[in-house]
Design an enzyme around this catalytic site. Sequence first.
Site, PDB file in Angstrom:
ATOM      1  N   HIS A 160       3.734  -4.462  -8.985  1.00  0.00           N
ATOM      2  CA  HIS A 160       3.217  -3.199  -9.844  1.00  0.00           C
ATOM      3  C   HIS A 160       2.842  -1.934  -9.030  1.00  0.00           C
ATOM      4  O   HIS A 160       2.212  -0.934  -9.639  1.00  0.00           O
ATOM      5  CB  HIS A 160       1.906  -3.666 -10.716  1.00  0.00           C
ATOM      6  CG  HIS A 160       2.157  -5.062 -11.437  1.00  0.00           C
ATOM      7  ND1 HIS A 160       2.826  -5.079 -12.682  1.00  0.00           N
ATOM      8  CD2 HIS A 160       1.735  -6.332 -10.858  1.00  0.00           C
ATOM      9  CE1 HIS A 160       2.739  -6.428 -12.973  1.00  0.00           C
ATOM     10  NE2 HIS A 160       2.205  -7.081 -11.997  1.00  0.00           N
ATOM     11  N   SER A 290      12.391  21.012   4.511  1.00  0.00           N
ATOM     12  CA  SER A 290      11.961  22.002   3.502  1.00  0.00           C
ATOM     13  C   SER A 290      12.200  23.409   4.027  1.00  0.00           C
ATOM     14  O   SER A 290      11.869  23.714   5.028  1.00  0.00           O
ATOM     15  CB  SER A 290      10.538  21.667   2.981  1.00  0.00           C
ATOM     16  OG  SER A 290      10.185  22.904   2.173  1.00  0.00           O
TER      17      SER A 290
END
Length: 485
Positions: A160, A290
Amino acid sequence: MATPGAEEDALARYRSPLVSRYASAEMGFNFSERKKFGTWRRLWLYLAQAEKSLGLPITDEQIQEMEANLDNIDFKMAAEEEKKLRHDVMAHVHTFAHCCPKAAAIIHLGATSCYVGDNTDLIVLRDGFNLLLPKLARVISRLADFAEKYADLPTLGFTHYQPAQLTTVGKRCCLWIQDLCMDLRNLERARDDLRFRGVKGTTGTQASFLQLFEGDHSKVEELDRLVTAKAGFKRAYMVTGQTYSRKVDIEVLSVLASLGASIHKICTDIRLLANLKEIEEPFEKDQIGSSAMPYKRNPMRSERCCSLARHLMTLVLDPLQTASVQWFERTLDDSANRRVCLAEAFLTADIILSTLQNISEGLVVYPKVIERRIRQELPFMATENIIMAMVKAGGNRQDCHEKIRVLSQQAAAVVKQEGGDNDFIARVQADPYFSPIHKQLESLLDPSSFTGRAPQQVAKFLKEEVRPALIPYQSKMGGKIELAL
């Protein structure tokens, strides 16, 4: 304004990035016009050769003329013929006949358009699988080497996406490999299940060939067998309409879509691990992550795989819908759709396999980061071991449980409310109640004691399942791959 040259003119028109930016030259050629129309001519040659061998009045001179012009394709003439005739197959029949005047009368003898169209598609699909399979095997091989190298390195497991029991880096990689091994088997099966459409005529009844051979059924069957063998297939579909069943396309694109799902899952895991700074894909010396944030190391290769894998997974919807609306012996609403989805599926699979190979050859592991994360979570996971050790030392299980419950909640508050490190073990060490096992705490917290049989599972899996599956591809493993973009 200056007249644009050929290069500028090409840049002024849309080109699929699947070909112009990403896919390999081999896969691009497999779906090229030259491969397609060259195969058409070879199929016309196979048909003429087989018909001649079975007694039709076809001369050696006609066969030789066809053989000499297999790749002598006047594409400009073919385009002009198609514009005039509105029929691509007849345009190429005329173009082939133009350079084979002696053979003109017997080219396409008894055949329908799908003789060249569908049979060529099946050849291209088979050849496409033959290009993909070694690439998939290379990815599995690279990941197997990685799994073997890190078979013993403990790492925090997640269920999970919440911290769970420990596993190892190599064992987690084996989860990826197992999915890809399933894909390898699926692609092999889909390729091997492909049959040739063969020589079936306009509605699949072989009526035109039965007429050519004056009702001799055995010669028609032999014609089908001979042409099928010449095209490199062991079997032909026994029954067809005008086309081979479009359910074949469903099977082909289903296994490619499944491959896309596997790669999407693998590359998503890598992206999540990159965020955790535990594992990163390769990053070039001069690569920019970036334009605004120079420090960033974005997992752009894994992101590309996920992006294109989503496209690959959706393409199976096309043949599903196409097969469902093929009325009776066929309709032509399949043609334009198949020109797009079949080629794009193989081109996309080709791209993501090459990209994943590049990723798997340069994965970087940060053991210290992994170790630090284990230290943050392992104390809580070790509570059961601590309880068992205390009981063996003469303690009461319920009293020990309550002590640990209180101390673990205090430690959790430090982590969650104060942003501090997990100090559970320090609290255990400071509590006189646990003095009987203080000397055992280090061994009780050894991460390798929490990974179960993970290392053994890796070794057994790679030896018994993975390496044997790669044997047919050993000669094609090749070196490292560099991405063009």
